[in-house]
Enzyme design. Structure first.
Site, PDB file in Angstrom:
ATOM      1  N   ASP A 105       0.782  -1.115  -0.003  1.00 20.90           N
ATOM      2  CA  ASP A 105      -0.126  -0.102  -0.190  1.00 20.90           C
ATOM      3  C   ASP A 105       0.801   1.154  -0.130  1.00 20.90           C
ATOM      4  O   ASP A 105       1.623   1.193   0.782  1.00 20.90           O
ATOM      5  CB  ASP A 105      -0.749  -0.117   1.027  1.00 20.90           C
ATOM      6  N   ASP A 214      -2.635   4.802  -2.487  1.00 24.25           N
ATOM      7  CA  ASP A 214      -4.105   5.297  -1.899  1.00 24.25           C
ATOM      8  C   ASP A 214      -4.319   6.474  -2.153  1.00 24.25           C
ATOM      9  O   ASP A 214      -3.540   7.645  -2.507  1.00 24.25           O
ATOM     10  CB  ASP A 214      -3.712   5.470  -0.338  1.00 24.25           C
ATOM     11  N   GLU A 273      -5.902   3.952  -6.288  1.00 23.90           N
ATOM     12  CA  GLU A 273      -7.188   4.456  -5.577  1.00 23.90           C
ATOM     13  C   GLU A 273      -7.941   5.856  -5.993  1.00 23.90           C
ATOM     14  O   GLU A 273      -7.001   6.864  -5.860  1.00 23.90           O
ATOM     15  CB  GLU A 273      -7.390   4.171  -4.225  1.00 23.90           C
ATOM     16  N   HIS A 346     -11.258  -2.432   2.992  1.00 25.71           N
ATOM     17  CA  HIS A 346     -10.854  -2.010   4.527  1.00 25.71           C
ATOM     18  C   HIS A 346     -11.704  -0.625   4.706  1.00 25.71           C
ATOM     19  O   HIS A 346     -12.017  -0.426   6.004  1.00 25.71           O
ATOM     20  CB  HIS A 346      -9.472  -1.797   4.599  1.00 25.71           C
ATOM     21  N   ASP A 347     -12.410  -0.060   3.553  1.00 24.33           N
ATOM     22  CA  ASP A 347     -13.202   0.980   3.835  1.00 24.33           C
ATOM     23  C   ASP A 347     -14.638   0.933   3.440  1.00 24.33           C
ATOM     24  O   ASP A 347     -15.334   1.848   3.481  1.00 24.33           O
ATOM     25  CB  ASP A 347     -12.718   2.276   2.770  1.00 24.33           C
TER      26      ASP A 347
END
Length: 577
Positions: A105, A214, A273, A346-347
Site C-alpha cells: 500500500d 491510496d 485508488e 478496508h473502507d
C-alpha cells in the site's frame, strides 16, 4: 517486460485475483490482540488453497495509528506492532515460494504529522528549508489566525471538520484532506516527488511486485486553492473540484512511471485508488500508451446506496442503478483500459450485508451470487479478507464499540448538532469502516482463532457458525465456491479477453450479461436473481441446455426457456459460437 507496455489483457495481472489483507485484523501471532506479519505467514496456506495470485498488504509502516496505519511516519520500515523488516522479508519470500506476488500500500497524498518530513516543515518556521514539502497558508485576509472561519479556504475534511489546522508556532495553517494528523504533501515541489520515487524504488529493490496507491488522484491541487461550493446541510465547502484529478495529476503519474517503473526488469502491478474519478478520466489513467497506472479503484458503484446526506445516509440499492454503473465502466474501459473489480475493502461495509441478504436463509447463496457477478466481469477481481467466508457486518451496540476515526468524528459532529443518537448509530452500523475491520474468523474459539489475547476490536459473535475451519471442511461452502470462481479466471479465456454485453438493463431483480471471446469462439451467459423470491426469465436465443460452467445451486436443472431462478440463484453457462 516493463509495466504498461502490453495490452492490458495480455498482462499477468489480467488473469490474476488479488486478496487484500488488513494486517491489524488478519492473524495475531503474539497475543497482543493486533494482527502481525508472523500471523500472516502462518496463514498463507489459506490463501494458497483459495488460489489467489496477489496479496495486497494494507500499511504495515511505522505509524501513530490515528487512521490505523494510513498515517505513515516512516516509509522505509515496519511498525513494531506488526513485526520487523526481517519478518517482512520472510513474508515476501514465503509469498513468492507459493507462486504468489505481494503488492504494498502506497500512501503518498499525505504523511503522518509525526513523519520527519513534516516535523522539519513545521519546526523550521516560515523560511525552513522543508517548509514547502507540505501545503501551508496564512489566515484569510483581515481575520485573526486560529479563529473560526479564518482558515485559508472553506474546504471540509473527509473525516469531518475543516481541512486546515492552525500551527501557532509559525502562524500558518496546513492542509489535511483527512485527519489533522495526516498533512497533505505538496506535490508541486520536485523534491517531494523525488523522495517518493526513491522510496518506491527501495521497496521494489526489496522484491515487492507493485503498489496499490491510496487516494492517488488527490495529489494535484488547483493553484490558489479556491473555496468550494457549500452544499445544503454542510458546514464546509466542497473542495473536491479543486483536488480530484487536479491539473497536474497525469503529469505526476507519468513522471512516477518514468522514474520508478519504466526500465524495471519485472512487470509490476499498479492500481490507483481514485475517489470521484470518471470513466473518461480512468480511460486516460489506464491507457497503456500513456504509461500512468494499470488499473484504478473507482467509487461510483459503492456510492449508489447513500442519500443526499452522504455516506451515513443509507438508502436501498436499486439494481438498475448498479447495472447502469458497472455496465458503463465495463464499456468505457473495454478497449484500452482495465477495471478493478471489488465489492469489499478496508473502507467498505461487508457486501453480503449491504447488497446481499445476510440472514441465515440466504447468506451463503447471496454471497455466492455477488461473487459470481463480480468475477465474471472484465477486469481484475479483488477479494477482501473474510469475503470468501461471507463475513457480515458486526452488531455494534454503542459508539463505544467503534474504533474508526471517521466513524467517531461523524458521531461527535452529529451529537454536537443535536442529531438523534439512534439514527446516527444506525448509519454507522450500516456504513462504518469498522464493519470491514473486525477480526478474521478462523474457527469457533473465543476470539475466532484470531488471537489468544484481547482483540483490538470485538470479534463478530457469528464466528461460531461462520469461520474458515468449518468452510474448508464443507465442499459446498462459500470458500470453495470462491476457489472455483478463482480457478475459472485462470482457465477461461472469455473472462480475460471477452467483450461484455449487459442484458435486461431495466430489470429490477435480474442481473444478466454475456462475455464473448472471438479468438476462442466461446460465449458465457451470466444470470443472477438479486431477490429472495423465484424469478422467471426469458433467455437469449440458443442458450437452452447449454453447459453449466458454475452455479450456486445444484446444477441438475437444465437451462430452459423461459427459466425460473430460485431466490439469490446465480448460474454461468458456456457455449461455442
Amino acid at each position: 517486460m516493463p509495466v504498461n507496455e502490453a495490452n492490458p489483457a495480455d498482462s499477468w495481472w489480467s488473469e490474476a485475483v488479488v486478496y487484500q489483507i488488513y494486517p491489524r485484523s488478519f492473524a495475531d501471532s503474539n497475543a497482543d490482540g493486533i494482527g502481525d506479519l508472523q500471523g500472516i505467514i502462518e496463514r498463507l496456506d489459506h490463501l494458497s488453497q483459495l488460489g489467489v495470485d496477489v496479496l495486497w498488504l494494507s500499511p504495515v509502516y511505522p505509524s501513530p495509528h490515528d487512521d490505523n496505519g494510513y498515517d505513515i511516519s516512516d516509509y522505509q520500515d515496519i511498525d513494531p506492532l506488526f513485526g520487523t523488516l526481517d519478518e517482512f522479508d520472510r513474508l515476501l519470500a514465503a509469498v513468492h515460494e507459493r507462486g504468489m506476488k505481494l503488492v504494498m500500500d502506497l500512501v503518498v497524498n499525505h504523511t503522518s504529522d509525526e513523519h520527519p518530513w513534516f516535523t522539519a516543515s513545521r519546526d523550521g518556521g516560515l523560511l525552513g528549508s522543508n517548509r514547502d514539502w507540505y501545503i501551508w497558508r496564512p489566515a484569510r485576509d483581515g481575520m485573526e489566525p486560529g479563529t473560526p472561519g479564518a482558515e485559508p479556504n472553506n474546504w471540509g475534511s473527509f473525516f469531518s471538520g475543516p481541512a486546515w489546522t492552525y500551527d501557532e508556532a509559525s502562524g500558518e495553517y496546513y492542509l489535511h484532506l483527512f485527519s489533522r494528523k495526516q498533512p497533505d504533501l505538496n506535490w508541486e515541489n520536485p523534491a517531494v516527488r523525488q523522495a517518493v520515487h526513491a522510496m518506491m524504488r527501495w521497496w521494489l529493490d526489496r522484491g515487492v511486485d507493485g503498489f496499490r496507491m491510496d487516494v492517488i488522484n488527490l495529489i494535484s491541487k488547483t493553484p490558489g486553492l479556491p473555496d468550494g461550493a457549500v452544499h445544503e446541510g454542510s458546514r464546509h465547502g466542497d473542495g473536491s473540484p479543486h483536488y480530484i484529478c487536479g491539473p497536474r495529476i497525469h503529469e505526476f503519474l507519468a513522471e512516477m512511471h518514468r522514474e520508478v517503473f519504466e526500465d524495471h526488469p519485472r512487470q509490476l502491478m499498479t492500481v490507483g485508488e481514485m475517489p470521484g474519478v470518471t470513466v473518461e478520466e480512468a480511460t486516460l489513467f489506464t491507457d497503456p500508451a500513456r504509461r500512468e497506472v494499470d488499473m484504478v479503484f473507482q467509487f461510483e458503484h459503492v456510492g449508489l446506496d447513500q442519500g443526499p446526506g452522504g455516506k451515513f445516509d443509507v438508502r436501498p440499492l436499486k439494481l438498475t442503478d448498479l447495472k447502469a454503473s458497472l455496465g458503463r465502466w465495463q464499456t468505457g474501459l473495454g478497449e484500452t483500459g482495465w477495471n478493478s473489480l471489488y465489492w469489499n475493502n478496508h473502507d467498505q461495509p461487508r457486501i453480503v450485508s449491504r447488497f446481499g441478504d445476510d440472514t441465515p436463509a440466504h447468506r451463503d447463496r447471496s454471497a455466492k451470487l455477488l461473487a459470481t457477478v463480480l468475477h465474471l466481469h472484465r477486469g481484475t477481481p479483488y477479494v477482501y479478507q473474510g469475503e470468501e467466508l461471507a463475513m457480515a457486518n458486526a452488531p455494534f451496540a454503542s459508539i463505544d464499540d467503534f474504533r474508526d476515526i471517521e466513524s467517531l468524528n461523524h458521531h461527535r459532529e452529529q451529537t454536537a448538532l443535536g442529531a438523534d443518537e439512534e439514527q446516527t448509530l444506525a448509519g454507522l452500523r450500516h456504513r462504518s469502516r469498522d464493519n470491514a475491520r473486525t477480526p478474521m474468523q478462523w474457527d469457533t474459539t473465543q476470539h475466532a482463532g484470531f488471537t489468544t489475547g484481547t482483540p483490538w476490536i470485538q470479534v463478530n459473535p457469528d464466528h461460531t457458525s461462520v469461520n474458515a475451519k468449518a468452510q474448508l471442511a464443507d465442499p459446498d461452502s462459500v470458500f470453495h465456491y470462491y476457489r472455483r470462481l478463482i480457478a475459472l479466471r485462470h482457465t477461461e479465456p472469455a473472462l480475460t479477453h471477452g467483450d461484455f454485453h449487459m442484458l435486461h438493463p431495466d430489470h429490477e431483480q435480474l442481473y444478466a450479461f454475456t462475455r464473448h471471446d472471438a479468438a476462442s469462439g466461446t460465449e458465457l451467459l451470466v444470470l443472477a436473481n438479486f431477490s429472495g423470491a423465484d424469478l422467471t426469465v426469458d433467455l437469449p436465443d440458443g442458450w437452452e441446455h447449454s453447459e453449466t460452467l458454475i452455479a450456486n445451486v445444484p446444477a441438475s436443472t437444465p437451462l430452459t426457456a423461459p427459466h425460473t431462478l430460485q431466490p439469490w440463484e446465480a448460474r454461468v453457462h458456456r457455449r461455442n459460437t
